[in-house]
Design a protein around this motif. Structure first.
Motif, PDB file in Angstrom:
ATOM      1  N   ILE A  82       0.836  -1.206   0.000  1.00 29.69           N
ATOM      2  CA  ILE A  82       0.000   0.000   0.000  1.00 29.69           C
ATOM      3  C   ILE A  82       0.869   1.255   0.000  1.00 29.69           C
ATOM      4  O   ILE A  82       0.550   2.242  -0.679  1.00 29.69           O
ATOM      5  N   ASP A  83       1.966   1.232   0.711  1.00 29.12           N
ATOM      6  CA  ASP A  83       2.900   2.365   0.686  1.00 29.12           C
ATOM      7  C   ASP A  83       3.446   2.575  -0.729  1.00 29.12           C
ATOM      8  O   ASP A  83       3.582   3.713  -1.196  1.00 29.12           O
ATOM      9  N   PHE A 136      -6.758  14.822  -3.058  1.00 30.73           N
ATOM     10  CA  PHE A 136      -6.147  14.875  -1.730  1.00 30.73           C
ATOM     11  C   PHE A 136      -4.646  14.968  -1.935  1.00 30.73           C
ATOM     12  O   PHE A 136      -4.049  14.156  -2.645  1.00 30.73           O
ATOM     13  N   SER A 137      -4.026  15.978  -1.342  1.00 28.79           N
ATOM     14  CA  SER A 137      -2.587  16.147  -1.530  1.00 28.79           C
ATOM     15  C   SER A 137      -1.802  15.529  -0.385  1.00 28.79           C
ATOM     16  O   SER A 137      -0.852  14.791  -0.605  1.00 28.79           O
ATOM     17  N   ASP A 138      -2.205  15.845   0.850  1.00 28.02           N
ATOM     18  CA  ASP A 138      -1.477  15.259   1.983  1.00 28.02           C
ATOM     19  C   ASP A 138      -2.202  15.559   3.290  1.00 28.02           C
ATOM     20  O   ASP A 138      -3.092  16.414   3.334  1.00 28.02           O
ATOM     21  N   MET A 139      -1.798  14.853   4.329  1.00 24.23           N
ATOM     22  CA  MET A 139      -2.301  15.129   5.666  1.00 24.23           C
ATOM     23  C   MET A 139      -1.127  15.214   6.623  1.00 24.23           C
ATOM     24  O   MET A 139      -0.083  14.596   6.400  1.00 24.23           O
ATOM     25  N   GLU A 398       1.658   7.611   8.861  1.00 22.93           N
ATOM     26  CA  GLU A 398       2.167   7.389   7.506  1.00 22.93           C
ATOM     27  C   GLU A 398       1.363   6.317   6.789  1.00 22.93           C
ATOM     28  O   GLU A 398       0.989   6.483   5.611  1.00 22.93           O
ATOM     29  N   HIS A 399       1.085   5.212   7.482  1.00 19.11           N
ATOM     30  CA  HIS A 399       0.295   4.142   6.859  1.00 19.11           C
ATOM     31  C   HIS A 399      -1.145   4.600   6.609  1.00 19.11           C
ATOM     32  O   HIS A 399      -1.744   4.257   5.582  1.00 19.11           O
ATOM     33  N   ARG A 405      -4.865   7.721   0.642  1.00 20.07           N
ATOM     34  CA  ARG A 405      -4.552   8.197  -0.708  1.00 20.07           C
ATOM     35  C   ARG A 405      -5.002   7.182  -1.754  1.00 20.07           C
ATOM     36  O   ARG A 405      -5.605   7.527  -2.765  1.00 20.07           O
ATOM     37  N   VAL A 406      -4.699   5.912  -1.495  1.00 17.57           N
ATOM     38  CA  VAL A 406      -5.106   4.854  -2.427  1.00 17.57           C
ATOM     39  C   VAL A 406      -6.630   4.778  -2.507  1.00 17.57           C
ATOM     40  O   VAL A 406      -7.202   4.579  -3.590  1.00 17.57           O
TER      41      VAL A 406
END
Length: 433
Positions: A82-83, A136-139, A398-399, A405-406
């Protein structure tokens, strides 16, 4: 010599067959990991899925059992897969962002199960040929205090990560929290100082604004009852409700009023005559004032909105000089007027204006790139809470970010490319995993 050639040829066939099989096994591992991420399932479900597939294969196609046994789906492998998928999507997004002609951001924050504030940022942009991207760019976890400075640092870091040209930045939409839109040292002011870009649209989420306006009525319990009614019933009553509101306002301004233009009221004429509408006039006026106050900032951009949404209704002399010649030419075209009536604004600008009116095109790209609300962030938080349950309280930030995101991106990871570049790994199932 001939014998050696035949032997080498057989070895090559075996080698290529082995390589093809191993690539298939890796690809299947990625596809199952992708499905786990998209559905917010625990990483440990990988082994359960594998067991189910093995049961199926044993009864349907026993000769393929060895292939299934080779698929690695331990929770550690699923996490890595997934990463990798998330990283591939991020690379694709960076490529998309580099092609944007104008872009805006929407950001909001919410608290997760561990009482950590999570800042989420979405980007919406438009390319030169009016292709729209909203992702979605980031959290970021706000481990320390949630000040404007902290938020500014995280958003700036995000901009640098995606290598976005700040000169193309158009607007910011927030939830209106003090840490976001304070006048002195909060996020918006600090961020605008950092990017040094002029003419940036700063807006408070429309949905939040409307919600705040409704609170001035003090009809909390009434509104709960209204919301709980059937949607179809609400739609059928919408015309009548509009008539009622209009009737209240008009009746407060005149002593003589005819319900001729309000059919639903006309059908209930006797009931209305016995009903004192004037006592609600003050409430409606209070609501109107709340809307005018809350949406005061939008008045600053009225001319820009009019230029984008109603170019055929403009008085040329009242528009900026840089647009006047293009407006004259646009309004003189019968074909463009027809296209404007028959299409939505995005299609109109993409298919009929693009390539002919430079200034109007650039202005349209800026307007299309704007967020109207932070709904995308709220929707994201809803999914985050479904993924991060009490049973998954050890899930790292991070996970969690990778899985979300996926699950949320419209961009699909290139599994064929990823699996081809990854070293083959056989299953190493252990009961402790």
């Amino acid at each position: 010599m001939q014998q050696m050639k035949k032997s080498l040829s057989k070895q090559q066939v075996v080698f290529h067959g082995y390589k093809k099989e191993t690539e298939l096994v890796t690809k299947l591992s990625f596809k199952i990991a992708e499905a786990i991420a998209e559905n917010g399932k625990p990483y440990s479900d990988g082994e359960f899925i594998k067991n189910c597939v093995e049961i199926f294969i044993e009864n349907v196609s026993p000769e393929e059992k060895n292939l299934v046994e080779q698929i690695s789906l331990s929770r550690f492998t699923v996490a890595r897969r997934i990463d990798d998928l998330s990283e591939n999507i991020e690379v694709s997004l960076k490529d998309r962002m580099s092609k944007l002609s104008a872009f805006s951001i929407a950001l909001d924050e919410s608290t997760d199960l561990s009482d950590t504030a999570q800042l989420v940022v979405f980007i919406r942009g438009v390319t030169d040929n009016f292709e729209v991207t909203e992702e979605f760019s980031d959290m970021a976890s706000m481990q320390s205090t949630k000040t404007g400075q902290n938020i500014c640092e995280e958003v700036t870091k995000l901009m640098n990560n995606f290598e976005i040209d700040s000169s193309k930045f158009v607007g910011i939409t927030t939830d209106g929290a003090p840490s976001m839109v304070g006048k002195n040292n909060e996020f918006v002011k600090r961020f605008l100082d950092v990017i040094e870009t002029e003419n940036v649209f700063v807006s408070h989420c429309i949905i939040h604004q409307e919600s705040l306006c409704s609170k001035v009525l003090g009809f909390g319990e009434v509104m709960k009852s209204v919301v709980s009614t059937e949607c179809e019933a609400a739609r059928t009553r919408s015309v009548s409700a509009q008539d009622d509101r209009t009737y209240f306002l008009i009746s407060s301004k005149t002593t003589t009023f005819s319900s001729f233009h309000f059919p639903s009221l006309e059908s209930r004429k006797v009931q209305i005559q016995l009903f004192n509408c004037k006592k609600y006039v003050r409430t409606i006026e209070k609501l109107t004032l709340a809307f005018e106050t809350r949406f005061e900032d939008f008045k600053k951009h009225k001319a820009d909105v009019q230029l984008f949404a109603h170019p055929f209704d403009l008085v040329v002399e009242n528009t900026r000089p840089s647009f006047q010649l293009e407006i004259i030419e646009l309004q003189a075209s019968v074909d463009l007027k027809r296209a404007y009536r028959e299409n939505d604004l995005l299609t109109f600008y993409r298919s009929h204006v693009y390539g002919n009116y430079t200034n109007l095109e650039n202005h349209a790209r800026r307007m299309i790139s704007l967020f109207g609300s932070t709904y995308c962030c709220e929707q994201f938080f809803s999914k985050m809470k479904l993924f991060e349950t009490k049973c998954r309280n050890q899930l790292t930030d991070e996970h969690l970010s990778s899985q979300l995101r996926v699950a949320t991106s419209s961009v699909k990871a290139d599994i064929g490319k990823i699996s081809g570049s990854r070293r083959y790994q056989t299953s190493h199932y252990s009961p402790t995993q």
